[in-house]
Enzyme design. Sequence first.
Site, mmCIF file in Angstrom:
data_model
loop_
_atom_site.group_PDB
_atom_site.id
_atom_site.type_symbol
_atom_site.label_atom_id
_atom_site.label_comp_id
_atom_site.label_asym_id
_atom_site.label_seq_id
_atom_site.Cartn_x
_atom_site.Cartn_y
_atom_site.Cartn_z
ATOM 1 C CD GLU A 1 79.495 -30.097 93.867
ATOM 2 O OE1 GLU A 1 80.814 -30.308 93.734
ATOM 3 O OE2 GLU A 1 78.585 -31.072 94.676
ATOM 4 C CG HIS B 1 80.561 -30.077 103.011
ATOM 5 N ND1 HIS B 1 81.635 -30.224 103.810
ATOM 6 C CD2 HIS B 1 81.033 -30.575 101.824
ATOM 7 C CE1 HIS B 1 82.514 -31.438 103.273
ATOM 8 N NE2 HIS B 1 81.762 -31.565 102.029
ATOM 9 C CG HIS C 1 86.613 -30.182 101.916
ATOM 10 N ND1 HIS C 1 85.736 -30.973 101.962
ATOM 11 C CD2 HIS C 1 86.659 -29.082 101.115
ATOM 12 C CE1 HIS C 1 85.205 -30.536 100.527
ATOM 13 N NE2 HIS C 1 85.678 -29.595 100.049
ATOM 14 C CE LYS D 1 80.863 -35.255 102.924
ATOM 15 N NZ LYS D 1 81.145 -35.432 101.458
HETATM 16 C C1 BG6 Z 1 82.630 -33.343 98.944
HETATM 17 C C2 BG6 Z 1 81.680 -34.125 98.322
HETATM 18 O O1 BG6 Z 1 82.652 -33.729 100.365
HETATM 19 O O2 BG6 Z 1 82.579 -31.851 98.473
HETATM 20 C C3 BG6 Z 1 81.281 -33.956 96.697
HETATM 21 O O3 BG6 Z 1 81.658 -35.570 98.492
HETATM 22 C C4 BG6 Z 1 81.536 -32.477 96.424
HETATM 23 O O4 BG6 Z 1 80.411 -34.667 96.331
HETATM 24 C C5 BG6 Z 1 82.754 -31.720 97.291
HETATM 25 O O5 BG6 Z 1 81.722 -32.499 95.165
HETATM 26 C C6 BG6 Z 1 82.526 -30.097 96.879
HETATM 27 O O6 BG6 Z 1 83.713 -29.614 97.578
HETATM 28 P P1 BG6 Z 1 84.264 -28.456 96.988
HETATM 29 O O7 BG6 Z 1 85.469 -27.992 98.055
HETATM 30 O O8 BG6 Z 1 84.787 -28.708 95.579
HETATM 31 O O9 BG6 Z 1 83.368 -27.449 97.014
#
Ligand code: BG6
Length: 513
Positions: free
Chosen positions: A237, A261, A199, A169
């Site tokens: 986050e 996501h 992911h 992505k």
């Molecule tokens: C990524 C985003 O796809 O996912 C990031 O580009 C984000 O900005 C991240 O921080 C979050 O992934 P995870 O697995 O840490 O929740």
Amino acid sequence: MTPSSNPFRDATRFERRVRPCALVIFGANGDLTKRKLIPALYRLAYEHRLPPGFAVVGNSRTEMTHEQFRDKMREAVLEFTEETPFEEKIWNDLATGLYYDSGDLKDAGCYTRIKARLQEIEHSRQTGGNILFYLSTQPSHYRAVIHGLGVANLAKPGNGAWRRIVVEKPFGHDLASARELDDAIPRVFNEEQVYRIDHYLGKETVQNILAFRFGNSIFEPLWNRNYISSVQITAAESIGVEGRGAYYQEAGALRDMIQNHLLQIMATVAMEPPAAFEAQTVRDERAKLLRSIRPFTHDEVRLNAVAGQYGPCRVGGQALAGFREESGVNPEAQTDTYAAVTFTVDNWRWAGVPFYIRSGKRMTKRVTDIAIRFHSAPHSPFQTGNHDSASWAGPNLLVLRVQPEEGITLRFLSKLPGSGMKLRPVEMDFKYGSSFGMRSPAAYETLLVDALTGDATLYTRRDMVEASWEAVHPIMEVWQNTKKEFPNYEAGSWGPKASDEMLGRRGHSWRVP
Ligand code: BG6
């Protein structure tokens, strides 16, 4: 300890074996390779899940020798491989299969050099000509790489070998650019060779939504508008943009998290039961759900979507910069670092049930979860004390916790001990960590093995990607043409007031996770 007596290294709990192959990473000097891909490969090696002779060819513009690349990746494993011990022997075995070739992706010579390297590896490491290409460069280079692989005749193998490509992505910047990329890919790769990664679909807890819904008989009969009044999906986050200001300024929360996501999570929560757990059926159901999301008119966007951007603040004596003060960010940026949307799904199961989705940077804490709120009992013969049935403190709430404390909580009412019939909400809690006592594989481990073994169930597909761009497209159009009053939330808070008001208009409120 023998491998099989240690559950962390017991390869038999994994069904699939990776056959001999090589992985080519475009963008090997980037963040993803260092933070996710190489640490995931190390953990797979530690658990004896990679085939003998497994090889990685890294490519990026920066000049480096194989040795320098290996040293850099060793540092990355030491820094980013949590929980799994670092063992020199495991690392050295993996590192002997790491190669590096620099090159300009627009130059045809770059691909002929990679081809020659792969031929040499095929003989020296017996990889059988099987190759997974991984696109992790700047997205603006994706089409050049696909074209280059085609010209070098690297996409179509002979002799029963396989070739696949993982596309990281962001898959496009909007609907039109996603379609352009989708049109460019089939000129070189067949659709079955293409693995579009999200992911979040590889996270254990997101996969567990399917097990929870379709492996049990007690929840699915309730999983509809007759019993569920609303669904909230939160991905908060606490971090800011972490040195990615330039990328993030152009992306924003809606594109960066919701379009991919969170809409994939929503599809997993709301899709119909697939006939089998296999790539086509699971993806067909997810795609169908994404296509059932009601498209907004521009007026509806104003009522159902809220953009936010964090300003500076002090948390616990520490000063946190606002988004516009971050390095690489325009001091007048209109970027959404927070986005909240109320989606509705036009089908029988979900008619009238709002799906509240929010994601933001620099929020109070890091948490991703899904809260399913059930209707209140139609009539209560009991006193419920101070209990307010319209709030998230109300009864019958199911929370699927994706991270950081993976698990599932069911809230229901119980009698307060003592005389009289006063009721209070209590919780039944399932915790992944304590129930299974073993480390869950990280999303990139799962997804790399899936791509290396040819299982696309947890990858997205052209129709899914385009349907999710379509769902957010009207919001992007309105936001692009609106001057927003930013910043509108403090770093370290739960987001802008307008987001609470959006839910308030329907008599709901955001749950505090
Ligand atoms: C990524 C985003 O796809 O996912 C990031 O580009 C984000 O900005 C991240 O921080 C979050 O992934 P995870 O697995 O840490 O929740």
